[in-house]
Enzyme design. Structure first.
Site, PDB file in Angstrom:
ATOM      1  N   GLU A  49       0.818  -1.212   0.000  1.00  0.00           N
ATOM      2  CA  GLU A  49       0.000   0.000   0.000  1.00  0.00           C
ATOM      3  C   GLU A  49       0.854   1.265   0.000  1.00  0.00           C
ATOM      4  OE1 GLU A  49      -2.966   0.508  -0.718  1.00  0.00           O
ATOM      5  OE2 GLU A  49      -3.569  -1.575  -0.811  1.00  0.00           O
ATOM      6  N   TYR A 132      -5.747   7.146   3.996  1.00  0.00           N
ATOM      7  CA  TYR A 132      -5.891   6.140   2.938  1.00  0.00           C
ATOM      8  C   TYR A 132      -5.213   4.827   3.338  1.00  0.00           C
ATOM      9  CZ  TYR A 132      -5.010   3.207  -0.916  1.00  0.00           C
ATOM     10  OH  TYR A 132      -4.937   2.066  -1.673  1.00  0.00           O
ATOM     11  N   ASP A 150      -9.062   6.101  -3.121  1.00  0.00           N
ATOM     12  CA  ASP A 150      -7.859   6.580  -3.811  1.00  0.00           C
ATOM     13  C   ASP A 150      -8.289   7.257  -5.112  1.00  0.00           C
ATOM     14  OD1 ASP A 150      -8.533   4.580  -5.554  1.00  0.00           O
ATOM     15  OD2 ASP A 150      -6.522   3.723  -5.679  1.00  0.00           O
ATOM     16  N   CYS A 205     -12.049   2.086 -16.122  1.00  0.00           N
ATOM     17  CA  CYS A 205     -12.447   3.495 -16.068  1.00  0.00           C
ATOM     18  C   CYS A 205     -11.197   4.342 -15.828  1.00  0.00           C
ATOM     19  CB  CYS A 205     -13.482   3.708 -14.965  1.00  0.00           C
ATOM     20  SG  CYS A 205     -14.290   5.313 -15.077  1.00  0.00           S
ATOM     21  N   CYS A 212     -15.594   2.086 -21.825  1.00  0.00           N
ATOM     22  CA  CYS A 212     -16.983   1.941 -21.378  1.00  0.00           C
ATOM     23  C   CYS A 212     -17.630   0.694 -21.967  1.00  0.00           C
ATOM     24  CB  CYS A 212     -17.781   3.186 -21.739  1.00  0.00           C
ATOM     25  SG  CYS A 212     -17.047   4.685 -21.033  1.00  0.00           S
ATOM     26  N   CYS A 215     -17.187  -2.084 -19.542  1.00  0.00           N
ATOM     27  CA  CYS A 215     -17.430  -1.717 -18.137  1.00  0.00           C
ATOM     28  C   CYS A 215     -18.727  -2.327 -17.612  1.00  0.00           C
ATOM     29  CB  CYS A 215     -17.494  -0.196 -18.015  1.00  0.00           C
ATOM     30  SG  CYS A 215     -17.801   0.334 -16.318  1.00  0.00           S
ATOM     31  N   CYS A 221     -24.176   4.042 -15.730  1.00  0.00           N
ATOM     32  CA  CYS A 221     -23.228   5.135 -15.505  1.00  0.00           C
ATOM     33  C   CYS A 221     -23.861   6.508 -15.774  1.00  0.00           C
ATOM     34  CB  CYS A 221     -22.023   4.928 -16.409  1.00  0.00           C
ATOM     35  SG  CYS A 221     -20.834   6.260 -16.300  1.00  0.00           S
TER      36      CYS A 221
HETATM   37  S1  SF4 Z   1     -19.239   3.359 -18.186  1.00  0.00           S
HETATM   38 FE1  SF4 Z   1     -18.848   5.000 -16.697  1.00  0.00          FE
HETATM   39  S2  SF4 Z   1     -17.842   3.962 -14.996  1.00  0.00           S
HETATM   40 FE2  SF4 Z   1     -17.705   2.597 -16.770  1.00  0.00          FE
HETATM   41  S3  SF4 Z   1     -15.750   3.064 -17.800  1.00  0.00           S
HETATM   42 FE3  SF4 Z   1     -17.313   4.320 -18.756  1.00  0.00          FE
HETATM   43  S4  SF4 Z   1     -17.220   6.231 -17.618  1.00  0.00           S
HETATM   44 FE4  SF4 Z   1     -16.222   4.717 -16.342  1.00  0.00          FE
END
Ligand code: SF4
Length: 305
Positions: A49, A132, A150, A205, A212, A215, A221
């Site tokens: 860490e 943190y 973070d 992200c 995205c 994701c 999102c």
């Molecule tokens: S969908 Fe939203 S959370 Fe996912 S990578 Fe894209 S911007 Fe980031």
């Protein structure tokens, strides 16, 4: 987004349970098998860490392995000279972290029977350990329910919940409250959630090129749904390097790391030719405790031959 825009609460943007299940399922499939995850001691987690702050995994991993094999416990590191820790830090950057690790290891040896404190509150008593690190070690080494925030977590939550491309330049109270509100109630699930959001920010992200299409939060999102509005907050801090004092300090330390005997000032001129910058950087390295000045204008790493 204007200053008067009302930001969505986590529950208005997407139910927390939906965020949890998507991120946790994704993490179960996509998590990197890193040596400090699940197969190491609390000390291994603690060292990781500190090293991972502002430094990518690929650079940390070999140095972490070397440290753990050389100093497998806090007591082993505490017995070494601080300068040995600075030397073993190599080129990880921000070398004061090596001294912070050494100081924390010394406190663990002297005040905690040679062990890493097992609670967030106990970790916060160690020198050089901030909010943190204490939250991360308590969660990842001991399964305590904490909130780990973070830069990766901040970016994921800014986009997925707050419809912002980037988080504010520094952590705000409302961001922290948002992150806290999203931590699952069960401590072990909470620890996995903390690391899973960090991993999503590191792998998918990302700051410059969010993927995205890969994701797990794409359908929820808020930033996507708002049409990916451009960042409108205060200027974000850059990371200048060439010609800076940070670069010069790194160059001076590199010379001292390579040598096993004290280095005369004249030899340091070769790596930082500008005299005023060289002297300023030497002064700051000495005052940070990273370099020890000796008689006749010579320098060495603290406590080394
Ligand atoms: S969908 Fe939203 S959370 Fe996912 S990578 Fe894209 S911007 Fe980031």
């Amino acid at each position: 987004m204007s200053a008067r825009t009302v930001l969505p609460s986590p529950t208005a943007a997407a139910p927390a349970a939906a965020l949890h299940s998507r991120v946790l399922d994704w993490y179960a499939e996509a998590a990197r098998d890193l040596p400090w995850r699940g197969h190491t001691s609390p000390w291994g987690v603690f060292v990781s860490e500190i090293m991972l702050q502002q430094t990518p995994v690929s650079r940390v991993e070999p140095v972490w392995r070397e440290w753990l094999s050389r100093w497998p416990s806090p007591t082993d590191l505490a017995a070494a000279a601080p300068g040995d820790a600075v030397r073993a830090w190599g080129r990880l950057g921000y070398p004061r972290r090596a001294l912070r690790l050494h100081a924390a290891a010394t406190a663990m040896r002297d005040e905690h029977d040679g062990a890493v404190p097992s609670t967030e509150a106990g970790l916060l008593t160690l020198p050089g350990v901030g909010v943190y690190t204490a939250a991360a070690v308590a969660a990842f080494a001991f399964g305590e329910r904490t909130t780990v925030v973070d830069t990766n977590v901040r970016r994921v939550l800014a986009r997925s919940v707050q419809a912002r491309q980037h988080a504010a330049p520094s952590l705000t109270r409302s961001e922290l409250a948002l992150a806290e509100s999203l931590v699952p109630a069960d401590p072990l699930t909470a620890a996995t959630w903390n690391v899973a959001v960090m991993e999503l920010g590191a792998l998918v992200c990302t700051a410059r090129g969010p993927r995205c299409d890969a994701c797990p939060l794409a359908a929820l999102c808020a930033w996507q749904q708002a049409g990916r509005p451009a960042y409108e907050g205060p200027p974000r801090r850059g990371q200048p390097w060439h010609g800076t004092d940070r670069q010069a300090r790194g160059a001076l330390l590199a010379v001292l790391r390579e040598r096993t005997t004290p280095v005369p000032r004249a030899e340091l001129a070769a790596v930082v030719p500008d005299e005023s910058q060289r002297e300023r950087c030497l002064d700051s390295l000495v005052s940070d405790g990273l370099v020890e000045p000796l008689a006749r204008g010579r320098f060495r790493l603290p406590g080394t031959p």
